[in-house]
Enzyme design. Structure first.
Site, PDB file in Angstrom:
ATOM      1  CG  ASP A 259      -1.977   1.066   1.156  1.00 21.10           C
ATOM      2  OD1 ASP A 259      -3.068   0.747   0.675  1.00 21.10           O
ATOM      3  OD2 ASP A 259      -1.707   2.212   1.572  1.00 21.10           O
ATOM      4  CG  ASN A 267      -4.860  11.241  -5.468  1.00 19.94           C
ATOM      5  OD1 ASN A 267      -4.210  11.321  -6.501  1.00 19.94           O
ATOM      6  ND2 ASN A 267      -5.439  10.117  -5.071  1.00 19.94           N
ATOM      7  CG  HIS A 272      -7.650  12.750  -8.460  1.00 24.40           C
ATOM      8  ND1 HIS A 272      -7.764  11.684  -7.610  1.00 24.40           N
ATOM      9  CD2 HIS A 272      -8.445  13.726  -7.937  1.00 24.40           C
ATOM     10  CE1 HIS A 272      -8.590  11.973  -6.620  1.00 24.40           C
ATOM     11  NE2 HIS A 272      -9.025  13.211  -6.801  1.00 24.40           N
ATOM     12  CG  ASP A 276      -4.467   8.742 -12.299  1.00 23.41           C
ATOM     13  OD1 ASP A 276      -4.843   8.174 -11.248  1.00 23.41           O
ATOM     14  OD2 ASP A 276      -5.250   9.302 -13.090  1.00 23.41           O
ATOM     15  CD  GLU A 302      -4.466   4.104  -1.386  1.00 24.07           C
ATOM     16  OE1 GLU A 302      -4.623   4.479  -0.224  1.00 24.07           O
ATOM     17  OE2 GLU A 302      -5.360   4.181  -2.261  1.00 24.07           O
TER      18      GLU A 302
END
Length: 387
Positions: A259, A267, A272, A276, A302
Site C-alpha cells: 500500500d 492526490n 489526481h 495516477d 493504491e
C-alpha cells in the site's frame, strides 16, 4: 455433381461468397482502423472477387485485354495477403516490393502472349508460389506474433496454395503452349481449388480478427486500465490456480500486499493526475521486480498484490526489501516546475511455509493484517505473518 462440374456456376457462386467475406473484413477495418492488416485483406479480397466476376461477365473489352485485366486482379490478391500478414506481425508490409512482384509476373504473362497458355500459367503461378511461401514463413511458429487457431489454419491454406501453384507450374511445363482437353480439365479444377483457397484465406483472416478482438476483450476484463496490471478479478483467477498447484506440489507460496504511504495527500496536494503517475510508475517498478511466474495485480486504489510461487517467508521478505529499495528510487514529477516526489510503501507478507493456510482467502487475510500492522507501526516498513 453437375453443379461441381459446371465451372462457371461454381466460380460465380464462390465469388459471391468471397464478396460477402470481403465486405465483412472491410467492416472490421472500418470499426478498428488502427488494424491496417484488414484493409489489405479487404482490398485483396475485392481484387480476387472482381477478377472472378469479370472473368464471367462481359465488361466490353476484347478477349485478350480482358484476360490480362482479370489475371492482374487475381495476381494482386496474393502479395496483398502477404502484406496483411506482415502487418499483423507488426512488420513493414513492403507494399512496393509486392507490387514489383506483380509487375514482374504481368511482364512475363504479357511476353507469353495469348497463344502460349503454358508460359502464362507458369508466370502467374510463380507469383503465387513466391507470395504464399513468403506468407507461410510469416506464419511459421517462431516467426509469427499471431497466436491461436487462426494462424494455424492460415498457415495450412498457405502451404496448400503453394503446393497447388507448384503443381500447376509442373503441369504447364508438361502440357506445353496449347492445352489439350485433359490439360484444360486439370487447369479448370486447379483454378477452382485456388478460388476456394483464396476465400478460405480471407475466412482465416476473419477468424484471426475474431481471436484478437476476443483477446482484447478478455484483457480489458482482467486488467486494470490505468496500470495494465491484473485487476482484482484477473488476479484472483490466476492466484487461485497457483494456490491449488502449490498445494498439490507441496511447495510454499507467498503473498505480498503493498500500500502506497500517504497516497491521499499526493492526490490532495498535486491532483489526481499526479496520483495516477505515481501508480503507473509503481506498477512498472513491480513488473520489473517480479519473476517470470510471479503474479502481480492492482487490488484497488493504491493497494497492490504479488503472489510468489515456490517462495517461503524468508525469500519473500528479501523480495519485499528489494521492492522497497526500488520504490525509494522512483521520482515521479507532478509537473515541470515541481520537484520530484519521494514515495514509500508499506508491505504485509504471509507464506504457506509458516502456516498451512486452507485457502487463498485465508492467506490474503493474513497478509492484509500484516499490512495494517505495518501502517500502524509507522509506514515504510515490512511486517511478516510468522505463524
Amino acid at each position: 455433381m453437375q453443379s461441381i462440374l459446371d465451372f462457371q456456376a461454381t466460380v460465380l457462386s464462390t465469388t459471391g461468397y468471397g464478396i460477402v467475406l470481403t465486405a465483412v473484413t472491410t467492416m472490421f477495418w472500418l470499426r478498428k482502423r488502427g488494424e491496417r492488416a484488414f484493409l489489405y485483406f479487404g482490398i485483396a479480397g475485392g481484387c480476387i472477387s472482381l477478377g472472378g466476376m469479370f472473368s464471367l461477365l462481359p465488361i466490353g473489352l476484347p478477349p485478350w485485354p480482358q484476360l490480362v485485366f482479370n489475371n492482374l486482379l487475381w495476381m494482386l490478391f496474393h502479395p496483398l495477403a502477404l502484406c496483411g500478414i506482415r502487418q499483423l506481425n507488426g512488420k513493414n508490409p513492403r507494399v512496393w516490393q509486392s507490387l514489383l512482384l506483380v509487375a514482374a509476373g504481368m511482364a512475363a504473362y504479357l511476353q507469353a502472349g495469348p497463344a502460349d497458355m503454358g508460359q502464362r500459367t507458369t508466370a502467374v503461378c510463380l507469383v503465387y508460389l513466391i507470395a504464399w511461401l513468403l506468407t507461410a514463413r510469416e506464419l511459421w511458429p517462431g516467426h509469427s506474433r499471431i497466436a491461436g487457431a487462426g494462424r494455424k489454419m492460415a498457415l495450412a491454406v498457405c502451404l496448400l496454395y503453394a503446393l497447388l501453384a507448384l503443381a500447376r507450374i509442373v503441369h504447364a511445363g508438361w502440357a506445353g503452349a496449347v492445352y489439350d482437353a485433359a490439360a484444360m480439365r486439370f487447369s479448370m479444377f486447379s483454378s477452382l481449388g485456388m478460388h476456394w483457397l483464396s476465400f478460405s484465406f480471407i475466412l482465416c483472416a476473419l477468424y484471426i480478427c475474431y481471436e484478437r478482438a476476443l483477446e482484447h476483450t478478455q484483457h480489458q476484463a482482467s486488467h486494470d486500465g490505468l496500470t495494465n496490471l491484473l485487476n482484482q478479478r484477473g488476479f484472483r483467477e490466476l492466484a487461485e490456480a497457483a494456490y491449488r498447484r502449490s498445494w498439490r506440489e507441496r511447495k510454499p507460496l507467498a503473498l505480498l500486499l503493498l500500500d502506497v504511504d500517504h497516497f491521499k495527500s499526493i492526490n490532495d496536494r498535486y491532483g489526481h493526475q499526479s496520483g495516477d503517475l505515481v501508480l503507473r510508475q509503481l506498477a512498472d517498478c513491480l513488473r520489473r521486480q517480479a519473476r517470470a511466474d510471479d503474479i502481480v495485480g492492482r487490488y484497488g486504489g493504491e493497494e497492490f498484490v504479488m503472489l510468489l510461487p515456490r517462495t517461503g517467508l524468508h525469500a519473500a521478505h528479501e523480495a519485499a526489501q528489494r521492492i522497497m529499495h526500488a520504490i525509494a528510487e522512483l521520482s515521479p514529477q507532478p509537473s515541470a516546475a515541481a520537484a520530484p516526489l519521494r514515495i514509500s510503501a508499506s508491505i504485509g507478507i504471509a507464506s504457506t511455509s509458516q502456516q498451512p493456510y486452507d485457502s487463498l482467502s485465508s492467506l490474503f487475510l493474513a497478509a492484509d493484517s500484516r499490512l495494517y500492522q505495518a501502517k500502524r507501526n509507522g509506514r515504510n516498513r515490512i511486517e511478516l505473518a510468522e505463524g
